[in-house]
Motif scaffolding. Structure first.
Motif, short mmCIF file in Angstrom:
data_model
loop_
_atom_site.label_atom_id
_atom_site.label_comp_id
_atom_site.label_asym_id
_atom_site.label_seq_id
_atom_site.Cartn_x
_atom_site.Cartn_y
_atom_site.Cartn_z
N PRO A 35 42.05 6.73 17.97
CA PRO A 35 41.90 7.67 16.87
C PRO A 35 43.25 8.11 16.30
O PRO A 35 44.24 8.22 17.03
CB PRO A 35 41.15 8.85 17.50
CG PRO A 35 41.38 8.73 18.96
CD PRO A 35 41.59 7.26 19.24
N GLU A 36 43.27 8.38 15.01
CA GLU A 36 44.49 8.81 14.33
C GLU A 36 45.06 10.08 14.96
O GLU A 36 46.27 10.24 15.05
CB GLU A 36 44.22 9.03 12.84
CG GLU A 36 45.41 9.55 12.06
CD GLU A 36 46.66 8.67 12.13
OE1 GLU A 36 47.77 9.24 12.05
OE2 GLU A 36 46.56 7.43 12.24
N GLN A 37 44.19 10.97 15.46
CA GLN A 37 44.71 12.21 16.06
C GLN A 37 45.56 11.93 17.30
O GLN A 37 46.54 12.61 17.54
CB GLN A 37 43.59 13.20 16.36
CG GLN A 37 42.59 12.72 17.40
CD GLN A 37 41.25 13.39 17.28
OE1 GLN A 37 40.59 13.30 16.25
NE2 GLN A 37 40.84 14.08 18.33
N LEU A 38 45.22 10.91 18.06
CA LEU A 38 46.04 10.52 19.21
C LEU A 38 47.37 9.93 18.73
O LEU A 38 48.44 10.28 19.24
CB LEU A 38 45.30 9.53 20.11
CG LEU A 38 46.11 8.89 21.24
CD1 LEU A 38 46.77 9.93 22.14
CD2 LEU A 38 45.23 7.95 22.05
N LEU A 39 47.31 9.06 17.75
CA LEU A 39 48.53 8.45 17.22
C LEU A 39 49.45 9.53 16.62
O LEU A 39 50.67 9.51 16.83
CB LEU A 39 48.19 7.39 16.17
CG LEU A 39 47.28 6.24 16.64
CD1 LEU A 39 46.98 5.29 15.49
CD2 LEU A 39 47.87 5.51 17.83
N ALA A 40 48.87 10.48 15.91
CA ALA A 40 49.65 11.57 15.30
C ALA A 40 50.27 12.46 16.38
O ALA A 40 51.40 12.94 16.21
CB ALA A 40 48.78 12.39 14.36
N LEU B 231 51.24 11.48 19.37
CA LEU B 231 52.40 10.74 19.88
C LEU B 231 53.57 10.82 18.90
O LEU B 231 54.72 10.95 19.31
CB LEU B 231 52.03 9.28 20.16
CG LEU B 231 51.13 9.08 21.39
CD1 LEU B 231 50.57 7.66 21.41
CD2 LEU B 231 51.88 9.38 22.67
N ASP B 232 53.27 10.78 17.60
CA ASP B 232 54.33 10.97 16.59
C ASP B 232 55.01 12.32 16.79
O ASP B 232 56.24 12.42 16.82
CB ASP B 232 53.74 10.94 15.16
CG ASP B 232 53.16 9.59 14.74
OD1 ASP B 232 53.49 8.56 15.36
OD2 ASP B 232 52.37 9.59 13.78
N ARG B 233 54.21 13.38 16.92
CA ARG B 233 54.75 14.73 17.08
C ARG B 233 55.54 14.90 18.38
O ARG B 233 56.45 15.71 18.46
CB ARG B 233 53.63 15.77 17.02
CG ARG B 233 53.07 15.97 15.63
CD ARG B 233 52.17 17.19 15.52
NE ARG B 233 51.10 17.25 16.50
CZ ARG B 233 49.92 16.66 16.38
NH1 ARG B 233 49.65 15.93 15.32
NH2 ARG B 233 49.00 16.79 17.32
N LEU B 234 55.18 14.12 19.40
CA LEU B 234 55.85 14.23 20.69
C LEU B 234 57.18 13.48 20.74
O LEU B 234 57.85 13.48 21.75
CB LEU B 234 54.91 13.75 21.81
CG LEU B 234 53.69 14.66 22.04
CD1 LEU B 234 52.71 13.99 22.99
CD2 LEU B 234 54.12 16.03 22.55
N GLY B 235 57.54 12.83 19.63
CA GLY B 235 58.85 12.20 19.54
C GLY B 235 58.88 10.69 19.62
O GLY B 235 59.95 10.09 19.55
#
Length: 133
Positions: A32-37, A39-43
């Motif tokens: 899901p995009e929320q998981l990918l996003a 990971l983006d926010r986590l660096g």
């Protein structure tokens, strides 16, 4: 073209790519995009590969930024675990990438963030009452 998360049955598989210093955070195909996003926010940096032509899915994975030192990559990978777990994802990180101090620090920060909204909002101010007289 499967990936490590598909093979391991986890939501996020964090590992060092063999014979490199690249730290991956793989998610299952179609994550899901929320998981990918998150990971983006986590660096992590999102990478994608699209198939030639129109057939087949686009593959996405995340990597720790290449400019980070090996220790910084290890801390980034470890610090990602508490927020991922708190969001309900199954995460695997091998011992060679796990930094206990970074994990404890990230878990403590997460607890503080979760507690802050409850204590940060002051009680509404009482409205002055008019008295008759």
């Amino acid at each position: 073209m499967g990936n490590r998360a598909d093979d391991e049955g986890t939501d996020v598989e964090i590992y060092r790519k063999p014979l490199t210093d690249t730290v991956h955070a793989d998610t299952p195909t179609g994550a899901p995009e929320q998981l990918l996003a998150l990971l983006d926010r986590l660096g992590f940096e999102r990478k994608t590969v699209s198939p030639a032509g129109t057939a087949g899915p686009t593959y996405a994975w995340h990597e720790a930024p290449s400019h980070l030192s090996e220790d910084e990559k290890k801390r980034l990978a470890t610090r990602a675990v508490p927020p991922l777990l708190a969001a309900g994802y199954v995460v695997h990180i091998p011992d060679y990438l796990f930094d206990q101090a970074a994990y404890l620090s990230a878990a403590d920060e997460l607890r503080t963030q979760r507690a802050a909204p409850a204590t940060a909002s002051p009680a509404p101010a009482a409205r002055p009452r008019r008295t008759r007289g």
